[in-house]
Design an enzyme around this catalytic site. Structure first.
Site, PDB file in Angstrom:
ATOM      1  N   CYS A 139       4.324  22.976  14.264  1.00 28.18           N
ATOM      2  CA  CYS A 139       3.884  23.729  13.089  1.00 28.18           C
ATOM      3  C   CYS A 139       3.380  22.807  11.976  1.00 28.18           C
ATOM      4  CB  CYS A 139       5.030  24.577  12.533  1.00 28.18           C
ATOM      5  SG  CYS A 139       5.506  25.935  13.612  1.00 28.18           S
ATOM      6  N   CYS A 140       2.439  23.300  11.218  1.00 29.61           N
ATOM      7  CA  CYS A 140       1.964  22.588  10.029  1.00 29.61           C
ATOM      8  C   CYS A 140       2.970  22.843   8.915  1.00 29.61           C
ATOM      9  CB  CYS A 140       0.576  23.085   9.643  1.00 29.61           C
ATOM     10  SG  CYS A 140      -0.183  22.114   8.327  1.00 29.61           S
ATOM     11  N   GLU A 141       4.131  22.222   9.058  1.00 34.86           N
ATOM     12  CA  GLU A 141       5.266  22.452   8.169  1.00 34.86           C
ATOM     13  C   GLU A 141       6.153  21.221   8.215  1.00 34.86           C
ATOM     14  OE1 GLU A 141       7.526  24.316   5.439  1.00 34.86           O
ATOM     15  OE2 GLU A 141       5.785  25.277   6.342  1.00 34.86           O
ATOM     16  N   ASN A 167       1.924  30.047  11.853  1.00 33.39           N
ATOM     17  CA  ASN A 167       0.696  29.364  12.288  1.00 33.39           C
ATOM     18  C   ASN A 167      -0.003  30.137  13.408  1.00 33.39           C
ATOM     19  OD1 ASN A 167       1.719  25.844  11.926  1.00 33.39           O
ATOM     20  ND2 ASN A 167       1.301  27.408  10.408  1.00 33.39           N
TER      21      ASN A 167
END
Length: 488
Positions: free
Chosen positions: A399-401, A448
């Site tokens: 994830c872009c996290e 996402n």
């Protein structure tokens, strides 16, 4: 028949009304569930996971048409079911699976075939279980939100525990003067769970004590508030329910069980005491799994003592979730990237393995700093190709996290911890064991726009069965609605 609190029973509860005094002698044991980052770094990882060899992991991938996926072992489910069904009891036992731990229909059906009933946490879970063939009378509902159709569920045969004063009032209003049977969930004043060493402080997996919103506060029972509502509506209290949290200390659990029996003395209509679940499961080497016989034997004796004093042989209920499914499940992923932040100057940095799964599939490492064992298997799916070299890495999700971290420090979800694993290459398989509980059912679905992962079951013969398809991209947004033309 009106249920009145006897003076003797009220006297018992009055004596227990001071939580601090009642439980002062109990000192929570140091949890063995937390393994230091140092010990994790030093341990040699296994060549295979709990139940997945490289070849079997590849079979799971083939059946699921790729990774990520959840795999469940029927053999491990059977063993944990055997353990729970053998829980010591004096006058009868009902095991209820806390289906929130892993609500897949195949798993519900398997436990039903073993004589295990269902503990549901919402009206939706009740309906889901019934759709899977679970009879309504085998379902118990203890919920933070009493469903709007609770009266219909009761008429179908579902057992409901009132978990707050307002829930008890609503239940009474719906079934006034009908002698309708009801259960009452009580917060006994202490809890046990998670990474908290306090029996009364806050912890995300502690569901008892003054820092928890679960159940009716015990003083509202001892001061007559709950008995007066029961009498006002002519209800029949058939069950008392308590649950104090996950990873419960045996000493606290046993003491709360004895205190819970004192609540049963309030109504002569009570036939069952439900003691919840929360039995600790060791996922890593060195972690202890709760010995159900050890913690259960003294409680069974307490039930016998209650019978001698009150002339009633109470049945026991337990509600295991994690114990039944945690080590029966594994998340199977692919290492889709590998990056390094180590500089040539020797400054601190890390090697990062990036999985094609993450907090979308296993949320608890991000929330609690939980530790899952990770095994690297070769991309070939052959045991003969298992490597021997090791490296220290940080494992992260897709994830872009920044919080999508699979190897946090124990109990510190926002702190990195390196793990010594077999050297991995892009394309290798990574297996996160201990993912059977609170993973598929608790994931951050579709963050996402990643689809929900499929689930497979490995049977006793080593054959793999698809029990949940991979979600399609269209299914993620199929319920979205367009606005009328010209709105913007």
């Amino acid at each position: 028949m009106k249920m009145r609190a006897s003076p003797a029973a009220l006297a018992i509860l009055m004596a227990l009304s001071s939580t601090v005094d009642a439980f002062a002698p109990i000192k929570p044991r140091t949890s063995s569930s937390i393994i230091s980052a140092t010990s994790l770094h030093a341990e040699s990882p296994p060549a295979a996971s709990n139940f997945l060899t490289p070849e079997l992991a590849q079979s799971c991938i083939d059946v699921a048409s790729g990774t990520p996926l959840y795999a469940y072992s029927l053999a491990t489910l059977a063993k944990s079911a055997d353990d729970c069904l053998a829980f010591p009891n004096a006058y009868g036992l009902t095991v209820r699976y806390a289906m929130k731990a892993c609500p897949n229909g195949t798993i519900l059906k398997y436990f039903l075939s073993r004589g295990i009933c269902i503990d549901a946490s919402s009206g939706f879970e009740v309906r889901r279980a019934m759709d899977m063939g679970v009879p309504a009378e085998k379902i118990s509902l203890s919920s933070q939100e009493l469903p709007h159709d609770f009266d219909e569920l009761v008429k179908l045969g579902v057992k409901i525990n009132a978990c707050s004063i307002s829930q008890l009032e609503r239940f009474g209003q719906a079934f006034a003067n009908t002698s309708q049977k009801v259960g009452i969930r009580i917060n006994p004043g202490v809890g046990s769970g998670g990474f908290s060493s306090s029996a009364t402080g806050f912890s995300k997996t502690n569901v008892g004590g003054p820092a928890s919103s679960f159940g009716i506060w015990h003083e509202l029972v001892s001061d007559g508030t709950v008995p007066s509502i029961v009498e006002k509506y002519g209800l029949e209290v058939e069950r008392i329910h308590t649950h104090i949290g996950s990873g419960s200390d045996p000493a606290i659990w046993q003491s709360v069980a004895k205190t819970s029996l004192s609540f049963c003395a309030l109504w002569d209509s009570v036939t069952t005491l439900n003691l919840g679940g929360g039995y600790k499961v060791g996922r890593n080497a060195g972690e202890k799994t709760t010995d159900l016989k050890e913690i259960g034997a003294p409680v069974a004796d307490a039930f016998r003592d209650f019978a001698k004093e009150h002339g009633r042989e109470l049945k026991m209920e337990i509600e295991p979730g994690t114990y039944l499914v945690a080590n029966a499940g594994a998340l199977v992923t692919t290492i889709q990237d590998k990056v390094s932040t180590k500089s040539s100057s020797g400054d601190a940095g890390h090697i990062f393995l990036k999985m094609d799964a993450g907090m979308t599939d296993v949320l608890r490492p991000s929330l609690y700093g939980a530790i899952h064992p990770i095994t690297i298997l070769p991309a070939s799916g052959k045991s003969s190709d298992v490597g021997t070299s090791m490296e220290s890495v940080v494992v992260v999700g897709h994830c872009c996290e920044s919080g999508d971290l699979m190897t946090p420090k124990p109990g510190e979800p926002e702190a990195l911890a390196e793990r010594t694993l077999r050297t991995a290459q892009i394309g290798d398989i990574a297996v996160m064991d201990g993912s059977g509980a609170y993973c598929a059912g608790m994931s951050t679905k579709n963050y996402n726009s990643f689809p929900e992962a499929p689930e497979v079951l490995v049977d006793l013969g080593g054959n793999v069965h698809l029990i949940r398809k991979r979600q399609s991209l269209k299914q993620i947004y199929e319920n979205e609605c367009d606005v009328e033309a010209g709105l913007f």
